[in-house]
Design a protein around this motif. Structure first.
Motif: not given
Length: 196
Positions: A10-17, A19-32
């Motif tokens: 998750e901490s890596e995904i948060l860092k990616q989000v 930085r504007g990574d839309e796929r990482a944001f989608a993963a975060l959204f889908n998870h929560y």
């Protein structure tokens, strides 16, 4: 690697989000989003409002994504902003329907219904945040990510015995912290009633 990943990254995904990574944001959204929707529904008692709040919360997270790089505990961060958003949404609905007094009473009732469970979760989160870094890592990997002692030991470069010991100490510290907080709450309530 798939973005439908285990949330121990998750901490890596948060860092990616951040930085504007839309796929990482989608993963975060889908998870929560589903769990968040259920939580908001408990507060609003409205599927439409719950859906609106979830969308608003994730929009706010995306708009302020740079802040995510500094978030240590995303579930708590999400909980706080979503609860505030839900309560604000209810207040807005109350103003629009010109039934402010009725809705305030309704809000108090709903908050009281969920406050005991919320209080318990907040106490647990507070207790986890008080742990030393290594104990906190081990506890979260064990309890939140459901990793085995062996998996935690490999990930943190520790022995399984060290993992077990850290987990025992962390669990004892969390229990002790919650006990102290509950005793303090009882004393405050008792003092309030005896001084009235």
């Amino acid at each position: 690697m798939s973005y439908l990943i285990a949330m121990h990254r998750e901490s890596e995904i948060l860092k990616q989000v951040s930085r504007g990574d839309e796929r990482a944001f989608a993963a975060l959204f889908n998870h929560y989003h589903q769990r968040l929707g259920l939580h908001i529904y408990k507060i609003t008692r409205s599927e439409d409002l719950a859906e609106e709040v979830v969308q608003d919360v994730f929009l706010k997270i995306w708009m302020n994504r740079e802040l995510l790089a500094t978030v240590d505990n995303f579930p708590v961060y999400l909980y706080v902003i979503s609860r505030n958003a839900a309560l604000n949404c209810l207040k807005k609905a109350a103003h629009e329907s010109a039934r402010i007094e009725d809705v305030d009473l309704h809000l108090e009732t709903m908050v009281a219904e969920v406050s005991e469970e919320d209080h318990r979760y907040l106490l647990i989160d507070e207790a986890i945040d008080q742990l030393p870094p290594r104990q906190k890592q081990v506890y979260l990997l064990s309890r939140h990510e459901r990793l085995s002692y062996a998996e935690i030991a490999m990930q943190l470069d520790l022995s399984k015995e060290s993992v077990k010991k850290y987990l025992q100490i962390a669990t004892k510290s969390i229990s002790s912290y919650i006990r102290k907080k509950l005793v303090m709450s009882c004393l405050i309530v008792a003092q309030y009633f005896f001084t009235k």
